[in-house]
Design an enzyme around this catalytic site. Sequence first.
Site, PDB file in Angstrom:
ATOM      1  N   SER A 289       1.186   1.007  -2.332  1.00 34.61           N
ATOM      2  CA  SER A 289       0.134   0.157  -2.907  1.00 34.61           C
ATOM      3  C   SER A 289       0.445  -1.331  -2.890  1.00 34.61           C
ATOM      4  O   SER A 289      -0.428  -2.137  -3.258  1.00 34.61           O
ATOM      5  CB  SER A 289      -0.163   0.593  -4.347  1.00 34.61           C
ATOM      6  OG  SER A 289      -1.010   1.715  -4.356  1.00 34.61           O
TER       7      SER A 289
ATOM      8  N   SER B   2      -3.786  -0.449 -10.122  1.00 32.88           N
ATOM      9  CA  SER B   2      -3.513  -0.025  -8.736  1.00 32.88           C
ATOM     10  C   SER B   2      -4.607   0.927  -8.264  1.00 32.88           C
ATOM     11  O   SER B   2      -4.350   2.021  -7.774  1.00 32.88           O
ATOM     12  CB  SER B   2      -2.139   0.647  -8.622  1.00 32.88           C
ATOM     13  OG  SER B   2      -1.705   0.644  -7.273  1.00 32.88           O
TER      14      SER B   2
ATOM     15  N   LYS C 235      -2.127  -3.664  -1.341  1.00 32.82           N
ATOM     16  CA  LYS C 235      -3.241  -4.300  -2.052  1.00 32.82           C
ATOM     17  C   LYS C 235      -3.076  -5.817  -2.149  1.00 32.82           C
ATOM     18  O   LYS C 235      -4.059  -6.546  -2.333  1.00 32.82           O
ATOM     19  CB  LYS C 235      -3.389  -3.694  -3.446  1.00 32.82           C
ATOM     20  CG  LYS C 235      -3.837  -2.230  -3.445  1.00 32.82           C
ATOM     21  CD  LYS C 235      -3.967  -1.686  -4.864  1.00 32.82           C
ATOM     22  CE  LYS C 235      -4.495  -0.258  -4.886  1.00 32.82           C
ATOM     23  NZ  LYS C 235      -3.526   0.743  -4.387  1.00 32.82           N
TER      24      LYS C 235
END
Length: 428
Positions: free
Chosen positions: A111, A271, A114
Site C-alpha cells: 500500500s 489505507s 498509494k
Amino acid sequence: MSAKAKNPKTWWVTSIVVAGAAVASIAGVGIQAYVTERGLSHPEVVSAHDVTGSFAAAEPQAEVDNGQLGALIADKATDPRLGSFTGVVSDTSTGEQVWSVNPDEQVRPASATKLLTAAAALIALGENDQLTTTVHDDGSGTVVLKAAGDVMLNDAQLDSVVEQLSDTPVEAVAMDTSVWPDEPFSPKWNKDDIAGGYIAPMQPMMLNGARIGAEYGDVPRSTTPAEDVAQALAKKLGVEFVGAAEATGPAVASVSSEPLAVRLHTMMVHSDNVMAEAIGREVAVHTGYPATQEGSREATLAVLAEHGIDTSGMEMVDNSGLSTDNAISAAAFVRVLSTVASDPALRPLLNALPVAGGEGSLSARFGGSSGEGWVRAKTGTLTNTAALAGLIPAENGHTYAFAFICNDASVLPARAAMDELASSIRSF
C-alpha cells in the site's frame, strides 16, 4: 555520500505541527496526541484526526554530519527481521542521499503505492477538487442518478437528494454509470478480497466504499455497489429501481464529495484500496485516459513524469498496491516525498500521511519511541511484505524523506525493525 551536508541557501524544511503521542493511561483512556511545533509547546490535547501539518520556508539550517547518520542507519539495516530489504534516506534540506541499500531494485511495495496515487491526484486535480453526483429528471417520472466516481457517498447525502426532489414527481429511479467503463474487477486481484473487505468491484458510485454495515474498516464489501446506491435512493423515495438509463434530462438534485485533500487523508489513514482505485480513475478522467485500471495506472505515471518525477522502471499495475505484481523501488518513493518539501502543489500530501502513534495504520506503532508523534508515513502490508515511507523532522533541524521496503519477511517483526530505523533518524 559526503561526510557533512551543508546548506548554502534557503531550503524548504519542516515547521510541522505534528502529534506527539500521549500513551494511554492505566485508566484506559484512548490514544491521544499532544500537538507540538518545533520550538513551541502546546499543552492542549487533541484527537489524532485534529492533527494538521505543513511545510514552511525557513532559514538555512545548521551543518549536520549526514555521514554519521548514514553509518548509523547502515548498521541498523543489517537487522535480519527486515528480510529482503531495500531502502533510501534523503536529506530534503540539502538534497543529499544519506543512505541506501538496493535503492533502484523494483520490489513489492504493497500500500505504499498509494503515495504515488495521492501525489498524482494533487498535481492533476488540486487539493480542493470535488466530485458531484447528480440526479436528472427524464420528464416521464423517472429520475436518473448519474455517478461521478464518488465511492464514499453516505446515507445523509441520499437524504439530501430526497429533500431536493420534494417538488419533483418521481415514479422510479434509474442509474447512469457511464463515467467509468464497465471494468469492475482487475484480473490482478483476488475476488476473495471482496468478502475479506479489502476491495470491491470498481463502479463509480458506492455507499461508504461498498462496505456492508459499516462506514470504515476491512469489512465485507458489496458485489453490486452502484446498484446499491440507486436501490437505497429508490427505497427512500418509496419507488422502484428500474436499472440503467442515460441521464439526459435537467439536473434536479446533486451532492458533492469532500475536497480531495480530505479524501486523501481518509484514504491514507485507513489505507483504503477502494478509495485509492477511485482516485486513480478520477485522475484518468481528468487527464483524458480511460477510467480503467490500466488507464488509471498510465495517467498516474504520466502526471508524475510530466511534473518532473522520474517514474522509469516502475511496474505499477494498480493504484492501491493490492496487487502482488506491483514492483516499485524505494528510490521512487523518496523522489516523490522529497518533492513534497519543495513543491506547494504536493504539500497537502504531508497532512494526508498518518502520524506515528496517533492515526490509522500507525496508531498502534512507535509507542514510547522517539519517532512517536514525529514520523509521518504510509504503511504497506501484504503477505510477507511490509513497507514504510514518509518524512521525519530530525532533532538536528533537517527533514528526511525515507522509504523502507521489506519483502520475504515476517510482517510484525519487520514493522518493529522499520519503526526503530525511523526513530533513529528522528533522534539524530
